[in-house]
Scaffold this active site. Structure first.
Site, PDB file in Angstrom:
ATOM      1  N   MET A  97       1.051  -1.196  -0.028  1.00 12.58           N
ATOM      2  CA  MET A  97       0.158  -0.087  -0.044  1.00 12.58           C
ATOM      3  C   MET A  97       0.903   1.579  -0.039  1.00 12.58           C
ATOM      4  O   MET A  97       0.233   2.522   0.286  1.00 12.58           O
ATOM      5  CB  MET A  97      -0.862   0.002   1.285  1.00 12.58           C
ATOM      6  CG  MET A  97      -2.011  -1.144   1.355  1.00 12.58           C
ATOM      7  SD  MET A  97      -2.866  -1.269  -0.062  1.00 12.58           S
ATOM      8  CE  MET A  97      -3.958  -2.549   0.527  1.00 12.58           C
ATOM      9  N   HIS A 119      -4.818  -6.353  -7.741  1.00 12.18           N
ATOM     10  CA  HIS A 119      -6.046  -5.180  -7.666  1.00 12.18           C
ATOM     11  C   HIS A 119      -7.253  -5.836  -7.247  1.00 12.18           C
ATOM     12  O   HIS A 119      -7.858  -6.559  -8.230  1.00 12.18           O
ATOM     13  CB  HIS A 119      -5.839  -3.986  -8.674  1.00 12.18           C
ATOM     14  CG  HIS A 119      -6.882  -3.022  -8.267  1.00 12.18           C
ATOM     15  ND1 HIS A 119      -6.869  -1.853  -7.242  1.00 12.18           N
ATOM     16  CD2 HIS A 119      -8.229  -2.779  -8.700  1.00 12.18           C
ATOM     17  CE1 HIS A 119      -7.453  -1.266  -7.209  1.00 12.18           C
ATOM     18  NE2 HIS A 119      -8.603  -1.504  -8.071  1.00 12.18           N
TER      19      HIS A 119
HETATM   20  C1  GAR Z   1      -6.059  -7.303  -1.213  1.00  9.67           C
HETATM   21  O1  GAR Z   1      -7.457  -7.248  -1.555  1.00  9.67           O
HETATM   22  C2  GAR Z   1      -5.475  -6.613  -2.487  1.00  9.67           C
HETATM   23  O2  GAR Z   1      -6.027  -6.795  -3.753  1.00  9.67           O
HETATM   24  C3  GAR Z   1      -5.370  -5.292  -1.905  1.00  9.67           C
HETATM   25  O3  GAR Z   1      -5.431  -5.022  -0.688  1.00  9.67           O
HETATM   26  C4  GAR Z   1      -5.776  -6.258  -0.139  1.00  9.67           C
HETATM   27  C5  GAR Z   1      -4.456  -6.952   0.729  1.00  9.67           C
HETATM   28  O4  GAR Z   1      -4.798  -8.123   1.399  1.00  9.67           O
HETATM   29  N1  GAR Z   1      -4.483  -4.138  -2.771  1.00  9.67           N
HETATM   30  C6  GAR Z   1      -4.907  -2.981  -3.184  1.00  9.67           C
HETATM   31  O5  GAR Z   1      -6.008  -2.380  -2.984  1.00  9.67           O
HETATM   32  C7  GAR Z   1      -4.028  -2.288  -3.917  1.00  9.67           C
HETATM   33  N2  GAR Z   1      -4.540  -1.141  -4.630  1.00  9.67           N
HETATM   34  P1  GAR Z   1      -3.819  -9.220   1.920  1.00  9.67           P
HETATM   35  O6  GAR Z   1      -2.841  -8.382   2.507  1.00  9.67           O
HETATM   36  O7  GAR Z   1      -4.494  -9.900   2.579  1.00  9.67           O
HETATM   37  O8  GAR Z   1      -3.402  -9.840   0.603  1.00  9.67           O
END
Ligand code: GAR
Length: 208
Positions: free
Chosen positions: A91, A110
């Protein structure tokens, strides 16, 4: 064997999907050699340690600006001899120093069907809240190569997921993860490691 470096900031369920795929032999010709976190308390770090994968924390708050943070990240990625860099819930903003150093060698997952619900400000639960507010019936997830355009790089894989009437952002996030993200991210990584992805005119072709 390609060196896969995974960038994380949070819970790391996508990292876990990659680890599970690796442990069951579904990632051929690639190995997760290092996990880099932008947050010191990211649970993703525990997931890596539980699987004896090297971890590095590169905290954004220790750098004055995006340029300095990106330079530090570039040095770590080069030192780790990364062949593929995967943003798995990463992030923190990096600048074009990184994308230019790894053209078509960085991918991001994404949680929407790009080009909808993406770009600046669309991350995590905010994406799912926007999807619900808009009233669309279908959402999903996208894995794409990272370029200097936020969420704008060539699309590798997408998978659609139903939006239901009573969804909350949390419920929808879980469905999108289970039905899409955790499937297409390991698949895209494997396709890359097997040398099956070609990019021409900003489009990805899969050579099966
Ligand atoms: C996931 O849903 C990923 O797609 C999103 O954050 C989450 C992380 O979860 N990413 C974004 O929004 C990037 N723009 P995780 O840490 O459990 O993998």
């Amino acid at each position: 064997m390609l060196n896969i470096v995974v960038l994380v900031s949070g819970g790391g369920t996508n990292l876990q999907a990659l680890i599970d795929a690796q442990n069951s032999g579904k990632i051929k010709n690639g190995k997760i050699t290092c996990v880099i976190s932008s947050k010191e308390d990211a649970y993703a770090l525990e997931r890596a340690k539980n699987n004896s994968i090297k971890t590095i924390t590169l905290l954004r708050k220790n750098y004055e600006n995006v340029a300095q943070y990106s330079q530090a990240m570039l040095e770590v990625l080069q030192k780790e001899k990364a062949d593929l860099v995967v943003y798995a819930g990463f992030m923190t903003i990096l600048d074009e120093t990184i994308t230019k150093a790894f053209p078509n060698r960085m991918m991001n997952v994404h949680p929407s069907l790009i080009p909808s619900f993406c770009g600046k400000g669309f991350y995590g639960l905010r994406v799912h809240q926007s999807v619900i507010d808009s009233g669309v019936k279908i959402t999903g997830a996208t894995v794409h190569f990272v370029t200097e355009v936020c969420d704008g790089g060539p699309i590798i894989l997408q998978k659609a997921v139903e939006v239901k009437d009573n969804d909350t952002p949390e419920i929808l996030q879980k469905r999108v993860m289970e039905q899409a993200e955790w499937q297409i991210l390991p698949k895209a990584v494997n396709l890359f490691c097997e040398g099956k992805l070609t990019v021409k005119n900003n489009k990805v072709f899969i050579n099966e």
